[in-house]
Motif scaffolding. Structure first.
Motif, short mmCIF file in Angstrom:
data_model
loop_
_atom_site.label_atom_id
_atom_site.label_comp_id
_atom_site.label_asym_id
_atom_site.label_seq_id
_atom_site.Cartn_x
_atom_site.Cartn_y
_atom_site.Cartn_z
N ILE A 1 0.92 -1.27 0.18
CA ILE A 1 -0.06 0.11 0.04
C ILE A 1 0.95 1.18 0.06
O ILE A 1 1.97 1.33 0.93
N ILE A 2 0.66 2.01 -0.96
CA ILE A 2 1.32 3.34 -1.03
C ILE A 2 0.56 4.62 -0.87
O ILE A 2 -0.21 4.57 -1.76
N LEU A 3 0.67 5.35 0.09
CA LEU A 3 0.04 6.39 0.33
C LEU A 3 0.93 7.74 0.24
O LEU A 3 2.01 7.97 0.60
N SER A 4 0.32 8.57 -0.72
CA SER A 4 1.20 9.97 -0.82
C SER A 4 0.15 11.27 -0.83
O SER A 4 -1.25 11.21 -1.11
N ARG A 5 0.80 12.27 -0.75
CA ARG A 5 0.16 13.75 -0.72
C ARG A 5 1.17 14.86 -1.15
O ARG A 5 2.44 14.62 -0.63
N PRO A 6 0.69 15.77 -1.73
CA PRO A 6 1.69 16.84 -1.96
C PRO A 6 2.06 17.62 -0.47
O PRO A 6 1.18 17.69 0.10
N ALA A 7 3.32 17.70 -0.34
CA ALA A 7 3.49 18.42 0.99
C ALA A 7 3.38 19.99 0.81
O ALA A 7 4.35 20.51 0.48
N VAL A 8 2.21 20.55 0.72
CA VAL A 8 1.75 21.95 0.51
C VAL A 8 0.95 22.32 1.64
O VAL A 8 0.22 21.67 2.36
N GLU A 9 1.40 23.52 2.29
CA GLU A 9 0.76 24.09 3.80
C GLU A 9 -0.61 24.46 3.29
O GLU A 9 -0.57 25.45 1.85
N ALA A 10 -1.59 24.47 4.02
CA ALA A 10 -2.70 25.00 3.64
C ALA A 10 -2.78 26.47 4.29
O ALA A 10 -3.54 26.94 5.13
N ALA B 1 0.62 -2.96 -6.40
CA ALA B 1 0.55 -1.86 -5.11
C ALA B 1 -0.84 -1.24 -5.24
O ALA B 1 -1.37 -1.07 -6.47
N PHE B 2 -1.43 -0.87 -4.32
CA PHE B 2 -2.52 -0.22 -4.17
C PHE B 2 -2.00 1.23 -3.58
O PHE B 2 -1.33 1.55 -2.70
N VAL B 3 -2.32 2.26 -4.56
CA VAL B 3 -1.34 3.45 -4.55
C VAL B 3 -2.60 4.66 -4.47
O VAL B 3 -3.54 4.71 -5.25
N VAL B 4 -2.63 5.63 -3.38
CA VAL B 4 -3.47 6.61 -3.28
C VAL B 4 -2.98 7.78 -3.23
O VAL B 4 -1.67 8.17 -2.54
N LEU B 5 -3.34 8.88 -4.06
CA LEU B 5 -2.81 10.32 -3.97
C LEU B 5 -3.86 11.21 -3.58
O LEU B 5 -4.95 11.23 -4.01
N ASP B 6 -3.70 11.51 -2.25
CA ASP B 6 -4.66 12.22 -1.65
C ASP B 6 -4.39 13.85 -1.65
O ASP B 6 -3.11 14.38 -2.13
N GLU B 7 -5.35 14.61 -1.47
CA GLU B 7 -5.28 16.32 -1.79
C GLU B 7 -4.58 16.70 -3.02
O GLU B 7 -3.64 17.31 -3.47
N ALA B 8 -5.16 15.91 -4.23
CA ALA B 8 -4.42 16.15 -5.17
C ALA B 8 -4.74 17.04 -6.01
O ALA B 8 -3.67 17.59 -6.88
N GLY C 1 -0.42 -5.03 -12.11
CA GLY C 1 -0.98 -5.49 -11.08
C GLY C 1 -1.31 -4.29 -9.76
O GLY C 1 -1.62 -4.74 -8.88
N SER C 2 -1.22 -3.24 -10.18
CA SER C 2 -1.39 -2.08 -9.38
C SER C 2 -2.94 -1.40 -9.42
O SER C 2 -3.32 -1.47 -10.55
N ARG C 3 -3.22 -0.85 -8.32
CA ARG C 3 -4.57 0.07 -8.52
C ARG C 3 -4.20 1.19 -7.97
O ARG C 3 -3.34 1.60 -7.04
N MET C 4 -4.48 2.43 -8.59
CA MET C 4 -4.30 3.75 -8.30
C MET C 4 -5.52 4.55 -8.03
O MET C 4 -6.54 4.38 -9.02
N VAL C 5 -5.69 5.22 -6.86
CA VAL C 5 -6.69 6.09 -6.66
C VAL C 5 -6.15 7.44 -6.35
O VAL C 5 -5.27 7.72 -5.76
N VAL C 6 -6.84 8.68 -7.08
CA VAL C 6 -6.51 10.04 -6.78
C VAL C 6 -7.73 10.69 -6.19
O VAL C 6 -9.02 10.55 -7.12
N THR C 7 -7.62 11.44 -5.05
CA THR C 7 -8.70 12.09 -4.58
C THR C 7 -8.39 13.69 -4.24
O THR C 7 -7.02 13.89 -4.34
N GLY C 8 -9.46 14.28 -4.23
CA GLY C 8 -9.17 15.77 -4.09
C GLY C 8 -10.39 16.67 -4.06
O GLY C 8 -11.29 16.21 -4.51
N ASP C 9 -10.12 18.08 -3.71
CA ASP C 9 -11.28 18.95 -3.58
C ASP C 9 -10.98 20.06 -4.38
O ASP C 9 -9.90 20.70 -4.02
#
Length: 342
Positions: free
Chosen positions: A181-190, A250-257, A275-283
């Protein structure tokens, strides 16, 4: 469970009033007690949500009001849930009521999209809990995660985009469908600059990744999460760390895309391996990039819409599953979209 229907007309001399009443009979009194809740609080919640009156008479519940049939459907779904050994919480009640409302508005959808808590209900099984979608949009999103190699979840905060994605990733990892499982986010301050952060690289980036740790700890025992991270079977890393890698099995998630640039998004999407799945989430409404820098989420949405194998699922304020006030806050900001960046 047996159901009895009755419609009564209460007449005054000039104004007849029709009251629709439904009665449900439950064979298992122990389950009925659980259905009603302590001090009938579950019944009170349903009364408040659907504007009905529910009266308990022995092992029967009499429901009066315009939405009596819907309340009966809700109670029947919750009772079936109890028969399968599941509990009933206030969140579960709100979920069943929401699903019923969504079913009215999606009457033209196929039958498999309209199921409630029946034997074929969508469930995500993890080590610590079983997770169920609480709205139709969440249900459709979970199905997309299981059936597509690349899925996007786009919508406001509190709609479960990241939480459900991590739950699906943990479920597929437990079942052996992926190795990592690979979880990632951009390191951007809010919207604020935190300045220099002490510590090594992990200590510097962990504050940005904390929501991903929180989700993992909801689905796996803490010691197991620590061990899997040590063994590199779970990775939580900033988006910049993905460059040059091929992410296979791998199951890969990009959060706060929404906070990824267009080039970063392209870099990330092209990491997808066999063999991987990728999910991209964002607002779209919470972009923290510098003025003039285009969001990679919006760019990918424009470029990839209609591409075979890529699924886009959208959420609105009605899908918010945090405090009810959050949905009203989101609605207020959407009605007045000025962001102070003019």
């Amino acid at each position: 469970m047996e159901q009895y229907l009755a419609t009564h007309t209460l007449g005054q001399t000039d104004i007849p009033v029709e009251i629709h009443e439904t009665a449900l009979e439950f064979p298992d009194n122990r389950l009925l007690i659980d259905l009603c809740g302590e001090h009938d609080r579950n019944l009170a919640q349903i009364e408040n949500l659907l504007d009905v009156q529910i009266v308990r008479r022995g092992n029967r519940l009499a429901i009066a009001g315009d939405a009596a049939d819907r309340a009966a459907e809700v109670l029947g779904g919750l009772y079936a849930r109890l028969e399968r050994g599941r509990g009933v919480t206030p969140a579960d009640i709100e979920s069943v009521v929401r699903m019923g409302v969504a079913r009215d508005e999606a009457a033209s959808a196929s039958a498999d999209q309209l199921e409630m808590f029946d034997g074929s209900a969508v469930e995500i099984r993890t080590r610590k809990k079983t997770v169920e979608p609480r709205t139709e949009a969440q249900r459709d999103y979970v199905r997309a995660l299981f059936s597509n190699d690349l899925a996007f979840g786009i919508g406001p905060a509190g709609t479960g985009k990241t939480y459900l994605a991590v739950a699906v990733g943990v479920s597929m990892f437990i079942d052996g469908q992926v190795d990592r499982i690979i979880l990632s986010r951009p390191a951007v301050e809010a919207g604020e600059r935190l300045g220099f952060l002490p510590g090594d690289m992990k200590e510097k980036v962990d504050p940005y990744m904390q929501p991903l740790y929180d989700a993992l700890n909801d689905f796996l025992p803490g010691k197991q999460v620590t061990k899997l991270i040590e063994d590199k079977r779970i990775e939580i890393a900033p988006l910049a760390f993905m460059r040059g890698r091929t992410l296979s099995n791998a199951f890969v998630v990009l959060d706060e895309a929404q906070n990824a640039t267009a080039m970063q998004m392209k870099m990330f999407l092209t990491r997808l391996g066999e063999g991987s799945r990728m999910v991209v989430t964002g607002d779209r409404s919470q972009v923290d990039l510098p003025r003039g820098v285009a969001s990679g989420l919006a760019d990918a949405e424009r470029r990839l819409s209609g591409v075979e194998g890529v699924a886009f699922r959208y959420f609105t304020a009605r899908d918010v599953v945090r405090h009810p006030l959050v949905a009203r806050i989101i609605d207020a900001y959407e009605r007045d979209p000025a962001d102070g960046r003019d």
